[in-house]
Design a protein around this motif. Structure first.
Motif, short mmCIF file in Angstrom:
data_model
loop_
_atom_site.label_atom_id
_atom_site.label_comp_id
_atom_site.label_asym_id
_atom_site.label_seq_id
_atom_site.Cartn_x
_atom_site.Cartn_y
_atom_site.Cartn_z
N MET A 1 0.82 -1.22 0.00
CA MET A 1 0.00 0.00 0.00
C MET A 1 0.86 1.28 0.00
O MET A 1 0.39 2.35 0.35
CB MET A 1 -0.92 0.00 1.23
N ARG A 2 2.16 1.13 -0.38
CA ARG A 2 3.05 2.29 -0.32
C ARG A 2 2.61 3.39 -1.29
O ARG A 2 2.96 4.55 -1.09
CB ARG A 2 4.48 1.86 -0.63
N HIS A 3 1.84 3.02 -2.33
CA HIS A 3 1.38 4.02 -3.29
C HIS A 3 0.34 4.95 -2.67
O HIS A 3 0.05 6.02 -3.22
CB HIS A 3 0.79 3.34 -4.53
N PHE A 4 -0.24 4.55 -1.53
CA PHE A 4 -1.34 5.31 -0.95
C PHE A 4 -0.96 5.98 0.38
O PHE A 4 -1.83 6.51 1.06
CB PHE A 4 -2.56 4.40 -0.72
N TYR A 5 0.34 5.93 0.74
CA TYR A 5 0.71 6.47 2.05
C TYR A 5 0.46 7.98 2.12
O TYR A 5 0.02 8.51 3.16
CB TYR A 5 2.16 6.13 2.39
N LEU A 6 0.70 8.70 1.01
CA LEU A 6 0.43 10.14 0.99
C LEU A 6 -1.07 10.41 1.14
O LEU A 6 -1.47 11.36 1.82
CB LEU A 6 0.93 10.76 -0.32
N SER A 41 -14.94 9.60 -9.67
CA SER A 41 -13.72 9.82 -10.44
C SER A 41 -12.88 8.56 -10.69
O SER A 41 -11.73 8.66 -11.09
CB SER A 41 -12.84 10.86 -9.73
N PHE A 42 -13.44 7.36 -10.46
CA PHE A 42 -12.65 6.15 -10.69
C PHE A 42 -12.26 6.03 -12.16
O PHE A 42 -11.12 5.67 -12.49
CB PHE A 42 -13.43 4.91 -10.25
N ASP A 43 -13.21 6.35 -13.07
CA ASP A 43 -12.87 6.29 -14.49
C ASP A 43 -11.84 7.37 -14.85
O ASP A 43 -11.04 7.19 -15.76
CB ASP A 43 -14.12 6.41 -15.37
N ASN A 44 -11.86 8.47 -14.11
CA ASN A 44 -10.83 9.50 -14.30
C ASN A 44 -9.45 8.94 -14.01
O ASN A 44 -8.48 9.22 -14.72
CB ASN A 44 -11.14 10.68 -13.36
N ALA A 45 -9.34 8.12 -12.96
CA ALA A 45 -8.05 7.53 -12.60
C ALA A 45 -7.52 6.64 -13.71
O ALA A 45 -6.33 6.65 -14.01
CB ALA A 45 -8.19 6.73 -11.30
N VAL A 47 -8.23 6.78 -17.00
CA VAL A 47 -7.82 7.59 -18.14
C VAL A 47 -6.54 8.36 -17.82
O VAL A 47 -5.63 8.46 -18.66
CB VAL A 47 -8.95 8.57 -18.55
N ASN A 48 -6.44 8.88 -16.60
CA ASN A 48 -5.19 9.53 -16.18
C ASN A 48 -4.01 8.58 -16.31
O ASN A 48 -2.93 8.97 -16.75
CB ASN A 48 -5.30 9.99 -14.72
N ARG A 265 -5.61 10.28 -7.39
CA ARG A 265 -4.27 10.44 -7.97
C ARG A 265 -3.35 9.29 -7.54
O ARG A 265 -2.56 8.81 -8.33
CB ARG A 265 -3.68 11.80 -7.57
N SER A 266 -3.46 8.87 -6.29
CA SER A 266 -2.66 7.72 -5.84
C SER A 266 -3.07 6.46 -6.60
O SER A 266 -2.21 5.65 -6.97
CB SER A 266 -2.85 7.51 -4.34
N LEU A 267 -4.37 6.30 -6.84
CA LEU A 267 -4.85 5.15 -7.60
C LEU A 267 -4.31 5.19 -9.03
O LEU A 267 -3.95 4.16 -9.60
CB LEU A 267 -6.39 5.15 -7.61
N THR A 268 -4.23 6.39 -9.60
CA THR A 268 -3.68 6.55 -10.95
C THR A 268 -2.25 6.04 -11.02
O THR A 268 -1.88 5.26 -11.90
CB THR A 268 -3.72 8.04 -11.37
#
Length: 336
Positions: A1-6, A41-45, A47-48, A265-268
């Motif tokens: 889960m290091r991508h989501f620590y921020l 905004s999941f679909d935004n992630a 496409v991002n 953004r973290s999900l992206t």
């Protein structure tokens, strides 16, 4: 889960500030707004991620750091203030004072600008969708014959702009006379802005030397970054408007939507680092169809109210269907 620590750090700080600002009610509303933003905004992630995967790691990090500051303070706080200032003729400082002292009046002005906001966001997102489906170079098709026919239409010069303008004119016909000019102008600005950003990004390609290559990477990284900010801005418009149904407090709205934006953004970045788009090949298709649906919903909302729940469910449905199709494709490939 290091991508989501921020994201977890931002969540703790954001919810603490919401509690300090407005107590338990503010904390509860901020949490609800966070969930709404992530759902919408999941679909935004996805496409991002399709854009971010072509950017260097440096710009990916800037997307999380600089980008989130722009997303939170720019789109979730300053943008509605600028809209109200333009609509009322008041100065920015006066609008900020109005938002803090008389949030009911401030939210009324924001809602009165809904046609212009929805037209701009709807047309920008529609161009994103049309650019994806009407593309003769695209050889992976989720919906088979339908997408192949649409891809062939890409041979026609600037067909995406033509289709977008026809859609804009069609919806503008049903807008009240008082708001028709503003709606048309905002929609055209959305189309022009999309074409301008994509054109400048394309212009940055094809370096002729090592030095040129370095500059091109920097320029293309910057333009990709700016494109993602505009995409996020267009996605956030319906969330910002919908947020006023839950709260009139711009600080709580900014905190709740900002936390949600950070998770998106973290999900992206997570999708990029894990190579999810390559593994689930139709996910990008589903996200773009979700964007197309959101664009139409935003345009329809110029005429009638559309529930934010419906908006979120439509995007989620397209993502779920494309994920299921991707799984089926993987199973068929493994059998072969």
């Amino acid at each position: 889960m290091r991508h989501f620590y921020l994201s977890h750090i931002v969540t703790i700080i954001g919810l603490f500030l919401a509690f300090e600002w407005a107590g338990l009610p503010g904390l509860g509303i901020a949490a609800l707004l966070m969930v709404m933003e992530i759902t919408l905004s999941f679909d935004n992630a996805v496409v991002n991620a399709s854009v971010l995967k072509h950017m260097s790691e440096v710009w990916q990090k800037r997307f999380l750091t600089w980008g989130i500051l722009i997303a939170v303070f720019g789109m979730r706080l300053l943008f509605p203030i600028v809209i109200v200032a333009l609509a009322t003729g008041l100065g920015t400082a006066e609008v900020i004072q109005l938002a803090l002292d008389d949030p009911e009046e401030y939210s009324r002005h924001v809602l009165e600008s809904h046609v212009q906001i929805a037209s701009f966001g709807g047309m920008f997102l529609l161009m994103v969708f049309l650019h994806f489906v009407i593309d003769e170079t695209k050889d992976l098709h989720w919906l088979g014959m339908i997408e192949r026919k649409l891809a062939l239409a890409g041979k026609l010069e600037s067909i995406q702009v033509v289709v977008a303008l026809i859609v804009l004119l069609g919806f503008s016909h049903f807008i009240s006379d008082a708001e028709q000019v503003g709606g048309l102008l905002s929609g055209i600005i959305g189309i022009v802005l999309y074409v301008l950003v994509k054109s400048i990004t394309a212009l940055c390609g094809g370096p002729e030397s090592a030095e040129g290559a370095t500059k091109t990477v920097a320029y293309s990284g910057f333009m990709g970054f700016m494109y993602l900010q505009l995409l996020d801005a267009s996605f956030s418009l319906d969330g910002v408007i919908g947020a006023f149904a839950m709260s009139k407090d711009i600080i709580i709205i900014m905190l709740g939507l900002g936390i949600g934006a950070m998770f998106v953004r973290s999900l992206t970045v997570y999708l990029v680092r894990k190579g999810t788009l390559s593994e689930y090949i139709y996910l990008e298709h589903g996200a773009h169809y979700g964007i197309g649906a959101l664009a139409i919903i935003m345009l329809v909302s110029m005429l009638v109210h559309v529930s934010e729940v419906l908006t979120g469910l439509v995007g989620l449905a397209f993502i779920s269907l494309s994920f299921w199709s991707s799984l089926r494709h993987r199973q068929q490939q493994s059998v072969r």
